[in-house]
Design an enzyme around this catalytic site. Sequence first.
Site, mmCIF file in Angstrom:
data_model
loop_
_atom_site.group_PDB
_atom_site.id
_atom_site.type_symbol
_atom_site.label_atom_id
_atom_site.label_comp_id
_atom_site.label_asym_id
_atom_site.label_seq_id
_atom_site.Cartn_x
_atom_site.Cartn_y
_atom_site.Cartn_z
ATOM 1 N N GLY A 260 2.119 -22.281 -1.947
ATOM 2 C CA GLY A 260 1.037 -23.124 -2.453
ATOM 3 C C GLY A 260 0.372 -22.567 -3.709
ATOM 4 N N TYR A 261 -0.557 -23.326 -4.260
ATOM 5 C CA TYR A 261 -1.243 -22.919 -5.505
ATOM 6 C C TYR A 261 -0.218 -22.433 -6.520
ATOM 7 C CZ TYR A 261 -5.860 -23.084 -3.267
ATOM 8 O OH TYR A 261 -7.010 -23.476 -2.640
ATOM 9 N N GLU B 153 -1.456 -8.748 -5.046
ATOM 10 C CA GLU B 153 -2.809 -9.273 -5.246
ATOM 11 C C GLU B 153 -2.789 -10.768 -5.552
ATOM 12 O OE1 GLU B 153 -5.807 -8.006 -4.902
ATOM 13 O OE2 GLU B 153 -5.117 -6.018 -4.317
ATOM 14 N N CYS C 31 -15.537 -7.209 10.527
ATOM 15 C CA CYS C 31 -16.652 -8.066 10.121
ATOM 16 C C CYS C 31 -16.115 -9.472 9.847
ATOM 17 C CB CYS C 31 -17.350 -7.483 8.897
ATOM 18 S SG CYS C 31 -18.966 -8.198 8.529
ATOM 19 N N ARG D 175 0.820 -1.206 0.000
ATOM 20 C CA ARG D 175 0.000 0.000 0.000
ATOM 21 C C ARG D 175 0.853 1.254 0.000
ATOM 22 N NH1 ARG D 175 -5.068 -1.336 4.083
ATOM 23 N NH2 ARG D 175 -5.984 -2.926 2.756
#
Length: 250
Positions: free
Chosen positions: A64-65, A20, A173, A8
């Site tokens: 990973g991935y 990202e 949240c 950022r």
Amino acid sequence: MGRDLPWRRSRDPYAIWISEIMLQQTQVKTVLPYFDRWMALFPTVAVLAAADQQQVLKAWEGLGYYSRARNLHRTAQVLVQAFGGQFPKELDPVLKLPGIGRTTAGGILSAAFNLPVPILDGNVKRVIARLVALEVPPGEAIDRLWGISERLVPKDRGRDFNQAFMDLGATVCTPKHPDCPSCPWRTDCQAYAQGVQTQVPKAVVRSPLPHKRIAVLMAVNGAGEVLIIQRPQAGLLAGLWDFPRWRVGR
DNA sequence: AAGTCGGGGCG
DNA sequence: CGCCCAGACTT
């Protein structure tokens, strides 16, 4: 009250794109050390494009991935060869880049260029579901959720809004124990008004995971060296059985 | 629409 | 142990 995160501090589309991709299905705390190492190893898109794939995969090792790393490498080469090393500023070309879907495209275009492009990641899905007291699992209302995200993002503050949106889901949240008293959207939240914030979003009914019995062989020589065979580019379990000279019996 | 792809954090 | 995490892609 945004979190102070390394990516950022930058408005370099390259750095933001890398962050990202690393953050797909991966928590911020896990990404932090990888991001700094990556930017030191591959400071620009040109350096990444010119790197050897094995070096790229090594820098990704543990995240990973791994298709994410292969797609990063491919996209770096596309950016250098077809876009003059510049990250495109429109949604359509960005969505064609390998490994970049709608949410990641929105994340990059809003953070790098302050464009009002909506996002819909796991955090935002949960926040919107509670905001409107969604009655069905989010997967059954994807189009509606995208529409709400699109209407909410301000035309002139895509960057701040999308990052605040994700921060709200990540820090206030939260899935199990939302901190509603400190939520700036408390008075707008239909789930809170109905007192059902911990029951929204509704869980997907998923079939139980099958249990499978498998055999494992580890080959170790007298010096304690372990035999390792690199997996194929695509496939893990599926491709395993296709290795040359491997035979699988029952 | 359902599978595949991972490692790590957390209660 | 099961669920979740800044999802994308294939089938």
